[in-house]
Motif scaffolding. Structure first.
Motif, mmCIF file in Angstrom:
data_model
loop_
_atom_site.group_PDB
_atom_site.id
_atom_site.type_symbol
_atom_site.label_atom_id
_atom_site.label_comp_id
_atom_site.label_asym_id
_atom_site.label_seq_id
_atom_site.Cartn_x
_atom_site.Cartn_y
_atom_site.Cartn_z
ATOM 1 N N ALA A 15 30.402 21.800 33.051
ATOM 2 C CA ALA A 15 29.030 21.507 32.368
ATOM 3 C C ALA A 15 28.998 22.156 31.082
ATOM 4 O O ALA A 15 27.713 22.141 31.105
ATOM 5 C CB ALA A 15 28.322 21.347 33.579
ATOM 6 N N SER A 16 29.641 23.648 31.517
ATOM 7 C CA SER A 16 29.493 24.307 30.522
ATOM 8 C C SER A 16 29.404 24.448 29.076
ATOM 9 O O SER A 16 29.221 24.171 28.077
ATOM 10 C CB SER A 16 30.014 25.586 30.615
ATOM 11 N N SER A 17 30.241 23.417 28.734
ATOM 12 C CA SER A 17 30.638 22.740 27.379
ATOM 13 C C SER A 17 31.154 21.238 27.014
ATOM 14 O O SER A 17 31.544 20.649 28.098
ATOM 15 C CB SER A 17 31.900 23.698 26.532
ATOM 16 N N GLY A 18 31.158 20.722 25.618
ATOM 17 C CA GLY A 18 32.165 19.788 25.607
ATOM 18 C C GLY A 18 31.585 18.306 26.462
ATOM 19 O O GLY A 18 30.646 18.379 26.848
ATOM 20 N N ALA A 38 30.599 25.700 36.798
ATOM 21 C CA ALA A 38 31.534 25.700 35.832
ATOM 22 C C ALA A 38 31.500 26.980 36.361
ATOM 23 O O ALA A 38 30.790 27.782 36.662
ATOM 24 C CB ALA A 38 31.527 25.687 34.279
ATOM 25 N N ARG A 39 32.754 28.041 35.565
ATOM 26 C CA ARG A 39 32.445 29.430 35.245
ATOM 27 C C ARG A 39 31.557 30.308 34.816
ATOM 28 O O ARG A 39 31.145 31.411 35.270
ATOM 29 C CB ARG A 39 33.583 29.836 35.308
ATOM 30 N N ARG A 40 31.696 29.854 33.767
ATOM 31 C CA ARG A 40 30.152 30.136 32.725
ATOM 32 C C ARG A 40 28.606 31.067 33.362
ATOM 33 O O ARG A 40 28.574 28.973 32.256
ATOM 34 C CB ARG A 40 30.577 30.153 31.489
ATOM 35 N N GLU A 41 28.523 30.881 33.685
ATOM 36 C CA GLU A 41 26.669 30.432 34.234
ATOM 37 C C GLU A 41 25.888 30.378 32.898
ATOM 38 O O GLU A 41 25.089 30.379 33.265
ATOM 39 C CB GLU A 41 26.427 31.701 35.740
ATOM 40 N N GLY A 155 53.173 20.099 31.476
ATOM 41 C CA GLY A 155 52.459 20.773 32.285
ATOM 42 C C GLY A 155 51.266 19.765 31.993
ATOM 43 O O GLY A 155 50.522 19.305 33.352
ATOM 44 N N TYR A 156 50.393 19.933 30.733
ATOM 45 C CA TYR A 156 49.286 19.182 31.023
ATOM 46 C C TYR A 156 49.570 18.003 31.606
ATOM 47 O O TYR A 156 48.659 17.171 32.024
ATOM 48 C CB TYR A 156 48.593 19.036 29.521
ATOM 49 N N ASN A 157 50.524 16.738 31.031
ATOM 50 C CA ASN A 157 50.754 15.319 31.196
ATOM 51 C C ASN A 157 50.790 15.028 33.012
ATOM 52 O O ASN A 157 50.717 14.377 33.324
ATOM 53 C CB ASN A 157 51.800 15.097 30.369
ATOM 54 N N GLU A 190 36.473 16.658 19.476
ATOM 55 C CA GLU A 190 36.233 17.571 18.914
ATOM 56 C C GLU A 190 35.227 18.706 20.208
ATOM 57 O O GLU A 190 34.072 18.181 20.184
ATOM 58 C CB GLU A 190 34.987 17.688 18.079
ATOM 59 N N THR A 191 35.994 19.241 20.892
ATOM 60 C CA THR A 191 35.550 20.188 21.815
ATOM 61 C C THR A 191 36.236 21.468 21.923
ATOM 62 O O THR A 191 37.043 21.627 20.943
ATOM 63 C CB THR A 191 34.935 19.919 23.114
ATOM 64 N N GLU A 192 35.712 22.276 22.951
ATOM 65 C CA GLU A 192 36.812 23.664 22.659
ATOM 66 C C GLU A 192 37.701 24.181 23.414
ATOM 67 O O GLU A 192 38.260 24.459 23.282
ATOM 68 C CB GLU A 192 35.461 25.078 23.889
HETATM 69 P P1 NDP Z 1 35.953 22.071 27.067
HETATM 70 O O1 NDP Z 1 36.913 23.296 26.879
HETATM 71 O O2 NDP Z 1 34.684 22.454 26.054
HETATM 72 O O3 NDP Z 1 35.487 21.951 28.647
HETATM 73 C C1 NDP Z 1 36.512 22.296 29.395
HETATM 74 C C2 NDP Z 1 35.255 22.584 30.572
HETATM 75 O O4 NDP Z 1 35.678 23.018 32.151
HETATM 76 C C3 NDP Z 1 34.545 24.118 30.577
HETATM 77 O O5 NDP Z 1 32.957 23.670 31.062
HETATM 78 C C4 NDP Z 1 35.121 25.370 31.266
HETATM 79 O O6 NDP Z 1 34.244 26.110 32.093
HETATM 80 C C5 NDP Z 1 35.426 24.008 32.796
HETATM 81 N N1 NDP Z 1 36.489 24.867 33.735
HETATM 82 C C6 NDP Z 1 37.792 25.191 33.066
HETATM 83 N N2 NDP Z 1 38.586 26.001 33.681
HETATM 84 C C7 NDP Z 1 37.372 25.745 35.395
HETATM 85 C C8 NDP Z 1 37.687 26.901 36.203
HETATM 86 N N3 NDP Z 1 38.460 27.489 37.259
HETATM 87 N N4 NDP Z 1 36.504 25.973 37.089
HETATM 88 C C9 NDP Z 1 35.156 25.276 36.777
HETATM 89 N N5 NDP Z 1 35.098 25.026 35.603
HETATM 90 C C10 NDP Z 1 36.495 25.496 34.369
HETATM 91 O O7 NDP Z 1 36.862 21.245 26.263
HETATM 92 P P2 NDP Z 1 37.089 18.729 26.558
HETATM 93 O O8 NDP Z 1 34.985 18.935 27.503
HETATM 94 O O9 NDP Z 1 37.002 18.816 25.815
HETATM 95 O O10 NDP Z 1 37.179 18.744 28.296
HETATM 96 C C11 NDP Z 1 36.605 17.913 29.228
HETATM 97 C C12 NDP Z 1 37.770 17.587 30.525
HETATM 98 O O11 NDP Z 1 37.915 16.099 28.935
HETATM 99 C C13 NDP Z 1 39.063 18.040 30.311
HETATM 100 O O12 NDP Z 1 39.063 17.692 31.377
HETATM 101 C C14 NDP Z 1 39.914 17.597 29.499
HETATM 102 O O13 NDP Z 1 41.286 17.897 30.162
HETATM 103 C C15 NDP Z 1 39.827 16.121 28.844
HETATM 104 N N6 NDP Z 1 39.457 15.483 27.619
HETATM 105 C C16 NDP Z 1 39.320 16.540 26.555
HETATM 106 C C17 NDP Z 1 40.168 15.737 25.069
HETATM 107 C C18 NDP Z 1 39.772 16.269 23.703
HETATM 108 O O14 NDP Z 1 40.703 16.240 23.397
HETATM 109 N N7 NDP Z 1 38.492 17.593 24.882
HETATM 110 C C19 NDP Z 1 41.000 14.508 25.962
HETATM 111 C C20 NDP Z 1 41.237 14.101 26.301
HETATM 112 C C21 NDP Z 1 40.658 14.552 27.642
HETATM 113 P P3 NDP Z 1 34.882 27.801 32.116
HETATM 114 O O15 NDP Z 1 34.973 27.926 31.133
HETATM 115 O O16 NDP Z 1 32.561 28.261 31.775
HETATM 116 O O17 NDP Z 1 34.499 27.291 33.473
#
Ligand code: NDP
Length: 248
Positions: A15-18, A38-41, A155-157, A190-192
Motif C-alpha cells: 500500500a506504499s505506492s501504486g 508495505a516496507r516503506r513506513e 520468472g514474473y510469469n 502507470e506505477t513504480e
Molecule cells: P508499485 O511498485 O508501485 O507497488 C508495489 C508495492 O509492493 C509497493 O507498495 C511495495 O512497497 C510493495 N512491496 C514490494 N516488495 C514488498 C515486500 N517484500 N513486502 C511488502 N511489500 C512489498 O507497483 P504496482 O502498484 O504496479 O504493483 C502492485 C501489484 O500490481 C503488483 O503485484 C504487480 O505485479 C501488479 N501489477 C502491476 C501492473 C502494472 O503495470 N503496474 C500490471 C499488472 C499487475 P515497499 O517497497 O514499500 O515494500
C-alpha cells in the motif's frame, strides 16, 4: 459501484505506492477501516494521514511480506485493532524482468517470495480469521502476465500463473465457507513497478512502451477492486482482466 463498506475491515499489502495505495484510499472512502502494509513506513504514514484527513479509519502495519512472522503479525494487529478482517488485498509485488540466460537467481527468488509465497502466507493467516467469521473476501493481484507469458518475463510469469492457480484452488476450497476470492489481472498501469527492472535495456523498453499508449492509472484498478468487494454475499466475481484500451 456505490455500495457502502461501512463496518468492513480491509487489509491491503503493497500500500506504499501504486495500485495498493489507490485501493486503500478507495476502500476507506467507501467506509471500510483499512490496514495498510508495505516496507516503506514513511509512505504508509503519509497515506494514513490523507485517509484520516478525509475522515477514514486507518492502521499502519510496516511489513515485509517475505517474512512469515511479520505477515502473521500484520494480520494479528489488524484484527486486534479493528476486531475482524473482511477483505484482504494481496497486492505487494515486484517485476524484475530479465532474460533467463542472464537472470540473477536472487531476482527470481525475490519475485517468488513476494508475489507468490507472500500472497500465500498472508492468505493462510487471514483464512483462520475468516473461517471463524464464516465470511471474508481475498483479492489477489495477478496480471495479464498471469494469463500469457513472454520473453524476459518468465520468472514474473511463473509467479502470476502461480497466483491464478493458487486462487482458483482456494476458491473451490472455500465455496461452503462464505469466503470469496477474486483474481485481478491488470494490463499496463502507470506505477513504480517498472522502476526496479534490473536490466537497463529492458527497463528503457518498458518505458518506451508505456509512453506509446495511454496506460491505466492505479485508481482504475482500485475501482475494479472496490466493485468486486461491494457485491452482495451470493455474488462472487472470480476474475477481472483489465487492459488499457490501446494495449494489444
Ligand atoms: P508499485 O511498485 O508501485 O507497488 C508495489 C508495492 O509492493 C509497493 O507498495 C511495495 O512497497 C510493495 N512491496 C514490494 N516488495 C514488498 C515486500 N517484500 N513486502 C511488502 N511489500 C512489498 O507497483 P504496482 O502498484 O504496479 O504493483 C502492485 C501489484 O500490481 C503488483 O503485484 C504487480 O505485479 C501488479 N501489477 C502491476 C501492473 C502494472 O503495470 N503496474 C500490471 C499488472 C499487475 P515497499 O517497497 O514499500 O515494500
Amino acid at each position: 459501484d456505490t455500495a457502502t463498506l461501512d463496518g468492513a475491515v480491509a487489509l491491503v499489502t503493497g500500500a506504499s505506492s501504486g495500485i495498493g495505495e489507490a485501493t486503500a484510499e478507495l476502500l476507506a472512502e467507501a467506509g471500510a477501516s483499512v490496514a495498510v502494509a508495505a516496507r516503506r513506513e514513511a509512505e504508509l504514514e503519509a497515506l494514513a494521514e490523507r485517509i484520516e484527513t478525509d475522515g477514514g479509519d486507518v492502521l499502519v502495519v510496516p511489513t515485509d511480506v517475505t517474512d512469515r512472522e511479520q505477515v502473521q503479525a500484520m494480520v494479528d494487529e489488524t484484527v486486534e485493532t479493528f476486531g475482524r478482517l473482511d477483505i484482504l488485498v494481496n497486492n505487494a509485488g515486484v517485476m524484475l524482468l530479465e532474460a533467463a540466460q542472464t537472470a540473477d537467481l536472487d531476482d527470481w527468488h525475490q519475485m517468488v517470495e513476494v508475489n507468490l509465497l507472500g500472497l500465500m502466507t498472508a492468505t493462510h493467516a487471514a483464512l483462520s480469521v475468516m473461517e471463524d467469521q464464516q465470511s471474508g473476501h481475498i483479492v489477489n493481484i495477478s496480471s495479464v502476465a498471469g494469463r500469457s507469458a513472454s520473453a524476459t518475463a518468465g520468472g514474473y510469469n511463473a509467479t502470476k500463473f502461480g497466483v491464478n492457480g493458487f486462487t482458483e484452488g482456494l476458491r473451490q476450497d472455500l465455496t461452503d465457507d462464505g469466503i470469496r476470492t477474486t483474481i485481478i489481472e491488470p494490463g499496463l498501469v502507470e506505477t513504480e513497478l517498472a522502476d526496479h527492472i534490473p536490466d537497463e535495456e529492458i527497463k528503457q523498453g518498458a518505458r518506451a512502451w508505456a509512453d506509446s499508449i495511454e496506460p491505466l492509472q492505479s485508481v482504475d484498478i482500485a475501482r475494479s477492486i472496490r466493485f468486486a468487494v461491494s457485491q452482495p454475499q451470493h455474488v462472487s466475481i472470480n476474475e477481472m482482466l483489465i487492459r488499457p484500451t490501446q494495449q494489444e
